[in-house]
Structures are given as C-alpha cells and as structure tokens.
Design a protein around this motif. Structure first.
Motif, short mmCIF file in Angstrom:
data_model
loop_
_atom_site.label_atom_id
_atom_site.label_comp_id
_atom_site.label_asym_id
_atom_site.label_seq_id
_atom_site.Cartn_x
_atom_site.Cartn_y
_atom_site.Cartn_z
N LYS A 1 0.85 -1.19 0.00
CA LYS A 1 0.00 0.00 0.00
C LYS A 1 0.88 1.24 0.00
CE LYS A 1 -4.00 -1.86 2.42
NZ LYS A 1 -4.86 -1.67 3.57
N VAL B 1 0.31 4.23 0.93
CA VAL B 1 0.24 5.09 2.12
C VAL B 1 1.14 4.56 3.23
CG1 VAL B 1 -1.28 5.88 3.94
CG2 VAL B 1 -2.03 6.00 1.61
N TYR B 2 1.26 3.23 3.33
CA TYR B 2 2.15 2.66 4.34
C TYR B 2 3.59 3.05 4.04
CZ TYR B 2 -1.45 -0.09 6.60
OH TYR B 2 -2.55 -0.46 7.33
N VAL C 1 4.08 6.55 5.29
CA VAL C 1 4.24 6.62 6.75
C VAL C 1 5.64 6.11 7.15
CG1 VAL C 1 3.38 5.77 8.94
CG2 VAL C 1 1.79 6.47 7.20
N LEU D 1 8.08 8.77 6.39
CA LEU D 1 7.97 9.84 7.38
C LEU D 1 8.80 9.49 8.62
CD1 LEU D 1 6.44 12.47 8.01
CD2 LEU D 1 4.64 11.10 8.99
N LEU E 1 7.19 15.07 0.98
CA LEU E 1 6.42 13.87 1.30
C LEU E 1 4.92 14.14 1.33
CD1 LEU E 1 7.07 10.97 1.83
CD2 LEU E 1 7.10 11.45 4.25
N ILE E 2 4.56 15.36 1.76
CA ILE E 2 3.13 15.67 1.85
C ILE E 2 2.50 15.67 0.46
CG2 ILE E 2 3.23 18.19 1.75
CD1 ILE E 2 1.14 16.28 4.27
N VAL F 1 1.41 12.20 -0.26
CA VAL F 1 0.12 11.92 0.36
C VAL F 1 -1.00 12.52 -0.47
CG1 VAL F 1 -1.29 12.25 2.42
CG2 VAL F 1 1.14 11.88 2.65
N PHE F 2 -0.76 13.73 -0.93
CA PHE F 2 -1.74 14.46 -1.72
C PHE F 2 -2.08 13.67 -2.98
CE2 PHE F 2 -2.92 18.06 -4.54
CZ PHE F 2 -3.93 18.54 -3.77
N ALA G 1 -3.94 10.47 -2.15
CA ALA G 1 -5.33 10.74 -1.79
C ALA G 1 -6.15 11.09 -3.03
CB ALA G 1 -5.39 11.88 -0.79
N SER H 1 -6.67 8.09 -5.06
CA SER H 1 -7.42 7.11 -4.28
C SER H 1 -6.87 5.70 -4.47
CB SER H 1 -8.89 7.13 -4.67
OG SER H 1 -9.65 7.28 -3.52
N GLY I 1 -4.69 4.33 -2.73
CA GLY I 1 -4.10 3.80 -1.51
C GLY I 1 -4.54 2.38 -1.21
#
Lengths: 201, 325
Positions: free
Chosen positions: A23, A25-26, A29, A32, A63-64, A67-68, A71, A74, A76
């Motif tokens: 994934k 998103v993982y 993180v 991060l 990094l943000i 995420v953007f 998101a 979609s 993720g």
C-alpha cells in the motif's frame, strides 16, 4: 556509539519497510518515520540546522505531496499494476548499478580528509546541541553555504531547476493525452481489478 | 539531575497546556455567546466553569468507532501524529527571561523558530492521513483540502517570519525576544505580522479558513468518522495549535515577555500570558464575526496575494538591513 547502532538499525528497517509495502500510504508513513530518524541522526552529529531543515523540506514539503497524490488518485487501496510488470527484468541491472554507486560513495567517504584526519585535528569542537556559534549551528551552516560552498550550492539549485523544467516539459503537453478506446478500456478494467483485489485483503 | 528537571518541566507544561486548552474552549463558547447575545454555557458549575470537565468525561465514555472501510492502522495513528506535533512545540517556547543556569523552557534550541515550523509541517500529516484513512468521501475531500491549504499557507508564513529573523539576526526564540527590547518587531515588520496572522489562522484551520471541516459542505471534514477520544485528540490538537501560533506571534512580533511602556513592575511571564490571551481572543473574535472563504478564493488569496507580498516584504527587509549594515 550505542545510539548510532540503534538509529542505524531503525533507519535501515524503516527504509526496507518503505520499499516492501504494497500500500503506497504505508510507504509514506514509513518514509515519514525514516526522515524523523534521519533528523535525530543529524542531531547526534551536532548538525542541528540540517536536522530541522530535513524535516521542514522533506517531510513538510516533498512527502506531503506524495500523500496528496495518493489521496487524489485514491489508489491507496492497492498498487497500480497497469502495463506489464517490468520488475524481474530490471531488478538485476538496477541492483548492480545501485551496488556500484554505493561502493563509490563508500570509497569516496573513506578517502575524505575528515575521516582520515586524527580526531583532535577537526576544526571546530562539537558543543552542546542548541548552543550558538558551535559546529552545525544555523549561523555556522549559513556562513559555509554562502562563502566556502557557494558554487556547489548554486549548482544544486540550478540542477533542481532543470529537473523542475524537465518535468513541466514532459508532463505539460499542449495536446491532452487521449488514449485509444481499446487502451482506455484496458486501463479502466485493470484499475477496477486492482481496487477489488485491495478490498479482499 | 538535568533529566529530572526536564521531566518535571514537561509534566508541568503538559498540565498547563491541557488546562489552557480546556478553558480556551470554554472562553471561546462564552465569548461567542456574548457576541451573539446569548449567555453561552452556564449550567455546569458557577458561570459554566466546570463545562470542560463535563466535556472531557463525555468524550472519554463515548464509543470509539472505526468504520469498516477505514484503514485501521493509519486511522488510529493519525490523531497521535496531530497531537504529538502540536505539543512538541512547547519543548522550546520560552515563557520568560532566562536567568543564568535556569531557562523558562524545556530546551533552548538554536534553530528555535525553524523547529516549530518543522513540527507544524508534521502536523499536516495527522489531518491528511486521518481523512484519507477514514475511507469515506467527505473526510477524503477534507483532507485533500487540508493538505493543499496548509502547504500553500505554510510557504507565505515562513516567508513572513524570515523578515523578523533578518532584523533580529538569530533564529533562537529567546534571542529574537532580546532583540525586541528597544522596539517590538510589529512596528518595523507590520506587513510581516499581518501576513503571519492571516496565515496562522489558515494553518490552524480556524474560521474563516476552516475549509478543511466546512460543516455546510463536508459534514465535519477530515474528522467526520472519528468519535470519542480519538476525535478528542484532534480537537485538543486544534486548540493547542492555536495556542502555539499565539505564542509564536507574541515572541516574534509583540516582544515576548518584554513589558510595554517600561512597566517592569509586572513580571515578564504575566505580560507573556496576557499577550497570548489577547491573540486567542482575536481568533475567537474572527470566528464569531467572519463568514467562511470560498475554496478557490482561499487558494488565489494565498498564492497571488500573501506569497508575493511576503516575498516583497522579505526583499525590502533584506535590502534595508544590508544598507544599514
């Protein structure tokens, strides 16, 4: 020295986590966390300014955007696998190139004057983190950046600028990309399947 | 012994900040009530003073729901990221004049203000990951908005503060306050202060910039799915962030603990608290009187007005400081 090993293990573990996650998103993180540990690493080397800037630039800005994008797409839920999987073919050459690059870096570090110099001969005395006018403080860093290291600094800025213009030139086509009907259907089906696969997990 | 001192200071500060959060919330509801010609909360305890305790108990005992579509790990992680980054700033905020061998903050960081910016940058993740991980559409829209808004306004905010750093010649918070003994930076850096104040409201997602949780459009934005204590963590983080930006505004532009008009008979820490309270009042005042921005105008305002003006202010400051020597 104990701290070095703890941080080193954490750094490598989080880096492996980033590339091993399915994934996206993982991965973000994990990255991060990786950046945070890297910042602590810089702190142990008395590079306070570098530590803070590491967080502000990489975690706060770069990094943000990941995420953007995640998101927005979609995606993720599951990784995209549009197109044939090139991983097996690319893995060996990429690994070799990475190994050679790493070997060159290690070679370069071992030959650096700072490493070979006796310990007492380093120019500044590392003081407490946070104290002004010691090695790694903001003033010290800025002075080095704008006097002795001005040329590399400006060159880096130039290279980054070239990269940004390159991205715009590549992505900002004047005519919008319109896939053929057949191609569009394939993409759509594969995206749907990817989402379904993610839902089963 | 020093680690013990740090521990005591941290515990004390945590207590102070949480209490301030609780009463800032009551303060806000009271002030907004009076501004709208109604009494505000007045049932629990005298003048509603026990309201925060009642709210806390309610929050603790509410059921903590996780939607089935949510990503469980990140859904649970997000509020902690928000809260930790919000509290982290208090590690370095100085409350009063440092004495030899004794400082009014937990740590004295040379890169002070940059450290606070780094924590603000981390705070964005709580909102954006929380909204994404909820796995439903309104939180996702809220979190996408939050990410775009916070990174846009962070840029202008940093630019507006660099002017102060140039004038003061240091990034340490205590150093910046010392540089304001003669004149508060709000006077030479008036434009910088105006931009800082506006961007700070946007950074903390408070009205009129609360597009992130615009209840008319997005139910409650990024925290729609959160309930119970997890929602409470986001809620605390929002108010603590408001307190942080008020503290930073006081330190950077309003002379920190320096007394105005030479009224030094009142101790520095009292001045500091009064100035911070003034800023918190301004936030509440804004919320009670200003309608919400439209999203496209918010973006246009950030990129086309605040950022260019902040950049020009920075260039002008740099030129003046360079010419004066």
């Amino acid at each position: 020295m104990t701290l070095f090993w703890i941080l080193g293990v954490l750094l490598v573990a989080s880096a492996v986590f980033v590339i091993s996650q399915r994934k996206p998103v993982y991965s973000v993180v994990g990255l991060l966390f990786h950046f945070a540990v890297l910042a602590v690493f810089f702190l142990t080397l008395n590079a306070e300014f570098l530590a803070v800037i590491q967080i502000v630039i990489y975690s706060g800005a770069t990094l943000i955007l990941f995420v953007f994008v995640i998101a927005l797409l979609s995606s993720g839920v599951a990784p995209f696998s549009v197109g044939p999987n090139r991983m097996p073919k690319a893995a060996i050459p990429a690994g070799l190139i990475a190994f050679v690059a790493l070997a060159l870096v290690v070679y370069g570090i071992l030959r650096a004057p700072l490493v070979n110099a006796p310990r007492a001969a380093t120019t500044s005395i590392p003081g407490a983190v946070g104290a002004p006018n010691v090695f790694g403080s903001v003033a010290d860093f800025g002075k080095a950046l704008f006097t002795t290291h001005l040329l590399p600094f400006e060159m880096t800025a130039f290279i980054l600028m070239v990269a940004v213009i390159g991205v715009v030139a590549l992505a900002g086509e004047t005519t919008p990309f319109v896939p053929s009907l057949r191609r569009a259907r394939i993409i759509e089906r594969e995206m749907r399947e990817a989402l379904l696969r993610g839902g089963e997990e | 012994m020093s680690w013990l001192l740090v521990l005591i200071k941290s515990a004390l500060l945590l207590f102070v900040v949480i209490t301030t959060f609780a009463y800032a919330m009551l303060f806000e509801r009271k002030i907004m009530g009076w501004m709208q010609l109604r009494p505000g909360p007045n049932r629990v305890g005298p003048w509603g003073l026990l309201q925060p305790a009642a709210d806390a108990v309610k929050m603790l005992f509410k059921e903590d729901l996780t939607p089935s579509t949510a990503d469980p790990l990140i859904y649970k992680l997000a509020p902690f990221i928000s809260l930790v980054s919000a509290f982290g700033a208090y590690a370095i905020i100085p409350w009063s004049e440092p004495r030899p061998g004794d400082i009014w903050s937990i740590g004295n960081v040379n890169a002070g203000i940059l450290f606070i910016f780094a924590l603000t940058a981390i705070g964005v993740y709580g909102v954006s990951l929380g909204g994404w991980a909820s796995g439903s559409k309104y939180p996702l829209l809220g979190s996408v908005r939050a990410t775009a808004q916070m990174i846009s306004y962070e840029l202008a905010m940093t630019m507006s503060v660099i002017g102060v750093l140039i004038v003061a010649g240091t990034t340490s918070l205590a150093g910046i306050v010392h540089a304001q003994q003669r004149i508060w930076f709000v006077i030479p850096q008036l434009i910088g202060f105006a931009i800082y104040f506006v961007t700070a409201v946007a950074e903390t997602n408070r009205a009129p910039f609360d597009l992130v949780e615009a209840d008319a459009e997005l139910v409650a934005g990024f925290h729609t799915e959160y309930s119970g204590l997890r929602f409470g963590l986001f809620f605390i983080a929002e108010y603590v962030n408001m307190l942080t930006v008020s503290c930073v505004a006081t330190l950077l532009f309003f002379g920190g603990w320096n007394a105005p008009f030479g009224w030094t008979f009142i101790p520095g820490i009292v001045w500091f608290i009064l100035k911070v309270l003034f800023f918190i009042f301004c936030y509440i005042w804004l919320r009670a009187t200003m309608p919400r921005f439209r999203y496209d105008r918010l973006m246009a305002f950030g990129w086309k007005v605040l950022l260019p003006v902040a950049t020009l202010n920075l260039i002008a400051t740099a030129v003046v400081v360079a010419v004066k020597g």
